[in-house]
Motif scaffolding. Structure first.
Motif, mmCIF file in Angstrom:
data_model
loop_
_atom_site.group_PDB
_atom_site.id
_atom_site.type_symbol
_atom_site.label_atom_id
_atom_site.label_comp_id
_atom_site.label_asym_id
_atom_site.label_seq_id
_atom_site.Cartn_x
_atom_site.Cartn_y
_atom_site.Cartn_z
ATOM 1 N N GLY A 100 -23.384 20.688 -29.293
ATOM 2 C CA GLY A 100 -23.861 20.073 -28.063
ATOM 3 C C GLY A 100 -24.602 18.765 -28.265
ATOM 4 O O GLY A 100 -25.095 18.185 -27.303
ATOM 5 N N ALA A 101 -24.686 18.297 -29.487
ATOM 6 C CA ALA A 101 -25.397 17.044 -29.747
ATOM 7 C C ALA A 101 -24.640 15.862 -29.145
ATOM 8 O O ALA A 101 -23.417 15.909 -28.986
ATOM 9 C CB ALA A 101 -25.555 16.831 -31.251
ATOM 10 N N ARG A 102 -25.421 14.816 -28.802
ATOM 11 C CA ARG A 102 -24.775 13.589 -28.341
ATOM 12 C C ARG A 102 -24.132 12.911 -29.539
ATOM 13 O O ARG A 102 -24.756 12.739 -30.574
ATOM 14 C CB ARG A 102 -25.799 12.652 -27.705
ATOM 15 C CG ARG A 102 -26.245 13.094 -26.335
ATOM 16 C CD ARG A 102 -27.138 12.034 -25.710
ATOM 17 N NE ARG A 102 -26.420 10.779 -25.561
ATOM 18 C CZ ARG A 102 -26.902 9.587 -25.936
ATOM 19 N NH1 ARG A 102 -28.069 9.502 -26.493
ATOM 20 N NH2 ARG A 102 -26.191 8.495 -25.747
ATOM 21 N N ILE A 103 -22.895 12.541 -29.385
ATOM 22 C CA ILE A 103 -22.180 11.863 -30.456
ATOM 23 C C ILE A 103 -21.459 10.651 -29.879
ATOM 24 O O ILE A 103 -21.381 10.490 -28.653
ATOM 25 C CB ILE A 103 -21.151 12.787 -31.158
ATOM 26 C CG1 ILE A 103 -20.161 13.362 -30.147
ATOM 27 C CG2 ILE A 103 -21.862 13.904 -31.913
ATOM 28 C CD1 ILE A 103 -19.040 14.170 -30.788
ATOM 29 N N GLU A 104 -20.995 9.832 -30.744
ATOM 30 C CA GLU A 104 -20.203 8.687 -30.315
ATOM 31 C C GLU A 104 -18.964 8.626 -31.196
ATOM 32 O O GLU A 104 -19.054 8.671 -32.413
ATOM 33 C CB GLU A 104 -21.046 7.399 -30.423
ATOM 34 C CG GLU A 104 -20.513 6.293 -29.543
ATOM 35 C CD GLU A 104 -21.432 5.086 -29.433
ATOM 36 O OE1 GLU A 104 -22.648 5.218 -29.679
ATOM 37 O OE2 GLU A 104 -20.914 4.016 -29.114
ATOM 38 N N TRP A 105 -17.831 8.557 -30.544
ATOM 39 C CA TRP A 105 -16.567 8.477 -31.252
ATOM 40 C C TRP A 105 -16.206 7.026 -31.526
ATOM 41 O O TRP A 105 -16.499 6.151 -30.717
ATOM 42 C CB TRP A 105 -15.437 9.102 -30.420
ATOM 43 C CG TRP A 105 -15.538 10.561 -30.269
ATOM 44 C CD1 TRP A 105 -16.132 11.227 -29.229
ATOM 45 C CD2 TRP A 105 -15.053 11.567 -31.166
ATOM 46 N NE1 TRP A 105 -16.040 12.597 -29.451
ATOM 47 C CE2 TRP A 105 -15.385 12.819 -30.620
ATOM 48 C CE3 TRP A 105 -14.362 11.516 -32.382
ATOM 49 C CZ2 TRP A 105 -15.046 14.027 -31.251
ATOM 50 C CZ3 TRP A 105 -14.027 12.702 -33.007
ATOM 51 C CH2 TRP A 105 -14.375 13.941 -32.440
ATOM 52 N N ALA A 106 -15.572 6.808 -32.628
ATOM 53 C CA ALA A 106 -15.025 5.488 -32.921
ATOM 54 C C ALA A 106 -13.893 5.673 -33.909
ATOM 55 O O ALA A 106 -13.936 6.560 -34.765
ATOM 56 C CB ALA A 106 -16.093 4.571 -33.499
ATOM 57 N N THR A 107 -12.888 4.840 -33.772
ATOM 58 C CA THR A 107 -11.731 4.942 -34.654
ATOM 59 C C THR A 107 -11.885 3.985 -35.827
ATOM 60 O O THR A 107 -12.092 2.784 -35.636
ATOM 61 C CB THR A 107 -10.435 4.636 -33.883
ATOM 62 O OG1 THR A 107 -10.296 5.593 -32.843
ATOM 63 C CG2 THR A 107 -9.224 4.704 -34.805
ATOM 64 N N ALA A 108 -11.844 4.526 -37.019
ATOM 65 C CA ALA A 108 -12.003 3.713 -38.221
ATOM 66 C C ALA A 108 -10.808 2.799 -38.400
ATOM 67 O O ALA A 108 -9.663 3.217 -38.241
ATOM 68 C CB ALA A 108 -12.159 4.621 -39.440
ATOM 69 N N VAL A 109 -11.107 1.561 -38.736
ATOM 70 C CA VAL A 109 -10.040 0.588 -38.929
ATOM 71 C C VAL A 109 -9.154 0.989 -40.115
ATOM 72 O O VAL A 109 -7.934 0.913 -40.051
ATOM 73 C CB VAL A 109 -10.636 -0.819 -39.164
ATOM 74 C CG1 VAL A 109 -9.551 -1.818 -39.565
ATOM 75 C CG2 VAL A 109 -11.366 -1.302 -37.914
ATOM 76 N N SER A 110 -9.807 1.455 -41.175
ATOM 77 C CA SER A 110 -9.058 1.693 -42.408
ATOM 78 C C SER A 110 -8.116 2.883 -42.316
ATOM 79 O O SER A 110 -7.028 2.857 -42.870
ATOM 80 C CB SER A 110 -10.020 1.888 -43.575
ATOM 81 O OG SER A 110 -10.891 2.966 -43.300
ATOM 82 N N THR A 111 -8.546 3.925 -41.597
ATOM 83 C CA THR A 111 -7.741 5.143 -41.569
ATOM 84 C C THR A 111 -7.011 5.348 -40.248
ATOM 85 O O THR A 111 -6.064 6.124 -40.188
ATOM 86 C CB THR A 111 -8.622 6.376 -41.815
ATOM 87 O OG1 THR A 111 -9.613 6.443 -40.787
ATOM 88 C CG2 THR A 111 -9.298 6.309 -43.174
#
Ligand SMILES: [Zn+2]
Length: 82
Positions: free
Chosen positions: A19-30
């Motif tokens: 339930g923690a607040r998280i932030e998604w992001a897509t890694a450039v390398s992978t």
């Protein structure tokens, strides 16, 4: 460690396990979406564009991957992450 992510893939969410607040992001390398502890401490790399997309650099010292900090991390492999 600095992880370069596409700025336009960043979005907030909540960990489905703890339930923690998280932030998604897509890694450039992978090219894979990664959850980070929110809010992401990112350097906006002004002027750094790849294929005309803004790249942000996430410092995992301040914004660790939630894979590593989640108290429920062992569950992730069983249930899969979303
Ligand atoms: Zn979690």
């Amino acid at each position: 460690m600095l992880i370069e992510v596409w700025a336009d893939t960043r979005r907030t969410g909540r960990c489905r396990s703890c339930g923690a607040r998280i932030e998604w992001a897509t890694a450039v390398s992978t090219g894979t979406a990664m959850p980070f502890d929110a809010p992401i401490v990112a350097e906006s790399r002004r002027g750094l564009f790849v294929d005309e997309r803004q790249v942000d650099a996430v410092d995992t010292l301040y914004s660790p991957s939630h894979f590593e900090t989640c108290p429920q991390a062992p569950d992730w492999r069983r249930k899969g992450s979303r």
